[in-house]
Design a protein around this motif. Sequence first.
Motif, PDB file in Angstrom:
ATOM      1  N   PHE A  81     -31.464  -3.425 -19.125  1.00 44.72           N
ATOM      2  CA  PHE A  81     -31.139  -3.314 -20.550  1.00 44.72           C
ATOM      3  C   PHE A  81     -32.343  -2.828 -21.343  1.00 44.72           C
ATOM      4  N   GLU A  82     -33.482  -3.433 -21.105  1.00 48.93           N
ATOM      5  CA  GLU A  82     -34.683  -3.068 -21.867  1.00 48.93           C
ATOM      6  C   GLU A  82     -35.070  -1.611 -21.624  1.00 48.93           C
ATOM      7  N   ARG A  83     -34.975  -1.171 -20.399  1.00 43.64           N
ATOM      8  CA  ARG A  83     -35.344   0.220 -20.089  1.00 43.64           C
ATOM      9  C   ARG A  83     -34.403   1.201 -20.790  1.00 43.64           C
ATOM     10  N   ARG A  84     -33.106   0.928 -20.709  1.00 41.31           N
ATOM     11  CA  ARG A  84     -32.144   1.871 -21.283  1.00 41.31           C
ATOM     12  C   ARG A  84     -32.176   1.859 -22.805  1.00 41.31           C
ATOM     13  N   VAL A  85     -32.289   0.677 -23.397  1.00 42.79           N
ATOM     14  CA  VAL A  85     -32.359   0.605 -24.860  1.00 42.79           C
ATOM     15  C   VAL A  85     -33.693   1.140 -25.362  1.00 42.79           C
ATOM     16  N   GLY A  86     -34.761   0.841 -24.627  1.00 45.58           N
ATOM     17  CA  GLY A  86     -36.063   1.389 -25.004  1.00 45.58           C
ATOM     18  C   GLY A  86     -36.047   2.907 -25.014  1.00 45.58           C
ATOM     19  N   ASP A  87     -35.408   3.497 -24.011  1.00 48.02           N
ATOM     20  CA  ASP A  87     -35.285   4.960 -23.961  1.00 48.02           C
ATOM     21  C   ASP A  87     -34.488   5.475 -25.156  1.00 48.02           C
ATOM     22  N   ARG A  88     -33.397   4.778 -25.484  1.00 49.17           N
ATOM     23  CA  ARG A  88     -32.547   5.238 -26.585  1.00 49.17           C
ATOM     24  C   ARG A  88     -33.258   5.144 -27.928  1.00 49.17           C
ATOM     25  N   LEU A  89     -34.066   4.095 -28.097  1.00 47.66           N
ATOM     26  CA  LEU A  89     -34.741   3.876 -29.374  1.00 47.66           C
ATOM     27  C   LEU A  89     -36.111   4.534 -29.449  1.00 47.66           C
ATOM     28  N   GLY A  90     -36.649   4.914 -28.281  1.00 48.89           N
ATOM     29  CA  GLY A  90     -37.990   5.483 -28.256  1.00 48.89           C
ATOM     30  C   GLY A  90     -39.079   4.443 -28.465  1.00 48.89           C
ATOM     31  N   VAL A  91     -38.854   3.223 -27.921  1.00 49.18           N
ATOM     32  CA  VAL A  91     -39.856   2.153 -28.027  1.00 49.18           C
ATOM     33  C   VAL A  91     -40.197   1.652 -26.630  1.00 49.18           C
ATOM     34  N   ASP A  92     -41.311   0.938 -26.532  1.00 49.85           N
ATOM     35  CA  ASP A  92     -41.771   0.391 -25.261  1.00 49.85           C
ATOM     36  C   ASP A  92     -40.741  -0.616 -24.743  1.00 49.85           C
ATOM     37  N   PRO A  93     -40.223  -0.422 -23.532  1.00 54.51           N
ATOM     38  CA  PRO A  93     -39.224  -1.367 -23.020  1.00 54.51           C
ATOM     39  C   PRO A  93     -39.811  -2.695 -22.562  1.00 54.51           C
ATOM     40  N   ALA A  94     -41.103  -2.759 -22.285  1.00 59.24           N
ATOM     41  CA  ALA A  94     -41.707  -3.981 -21.760  1.00 59.24           C
ATOM     42  C   ALA A  94     -41.638  -5.095 -22.805  1.00 59.24           C
ATOM     43  N   GLY A  95     -41.001  -6.182 -22.443  1.00 58.02           N
ATOM     44  CA  GLY A  95     -40.889  -7.309 -23.363  1.00 58.02           C
ATOM     45  C   GLY A  95     -39.987  -7.050 -24.555  1.00 58.02           C
ATOM     46  N   LEU A  96     -39.081  -6.095 -24.421  1.00 58.19           N
ATOM     47  CA  LEU A  96     -38.250  -5.688 -25.557  1.00 58.19           C
ATOM     48  C   LEU A  96     -37.394  -6.839 -26.088  1.00 58.19           C
TER      49      LEU A  96
END
Length: 204
Positions: free
Chosen positions: A65-80
């Motif tokens: 979830f964090e990786r895919r949402v981070g990609d969509r939002l353009g933010v760091d997925p770590a600890g999202l």
Amino acid sequence: MTAPPSALILDFGGVLTTDFWACLRAFEQREGLAPGALVDLVTHDPAGHRLICDLERGAIGQAVFERRVGDRLGVDPAGLLARMAADLRPDKEMLDLAAELRAGGVRVAVLSNSWGSDYFDPYAPWQLDDLADVVVISDRVGLRKPDPQIFTLTVERLGVPAGACVFVDDIAAYLVPAAAFGMRVLHHTDTARTVPALRAAFNP
């Protein structure tokens, strides 16, 4: 005369905590996102909504979830997820009322759509097992609100009829299947309104 209810079912985020949507908006601001970027992604965007639903049902893990949402939002997925939940705080008045009603013999359940529990457990600081007789967390049971089956499961675990339950949630759409199942429902918009409404329901 209708008998007073004997069980209380409470949502977690936005009911036992401070405002859930305000928490997400605060995340957007901290991350430098446009207002509504995350909220729109998980509520209105079909792919984004599917991701949050899959996370809540336990169909995907937190890292995915964090990786895919981070990609969509353009933010760091770590600890999202931890960053998304950073502004959630206990609603002491609601927590105290739940404890008071339970001490008076009311069966209490917490029913929550979860953000998973792989590395980040948003429930840990609340010690829900000490607050409630029954805790139903969506990813742990493979069901999420508003699926009617999760309400059936919660009532079965409480050991009371649906008609003896009051269900409180801050998302009005989740009240619909609960009401259809026979529960009394209360839309939580403000603690100052919910607390007296619950006192009136359980102490008519």
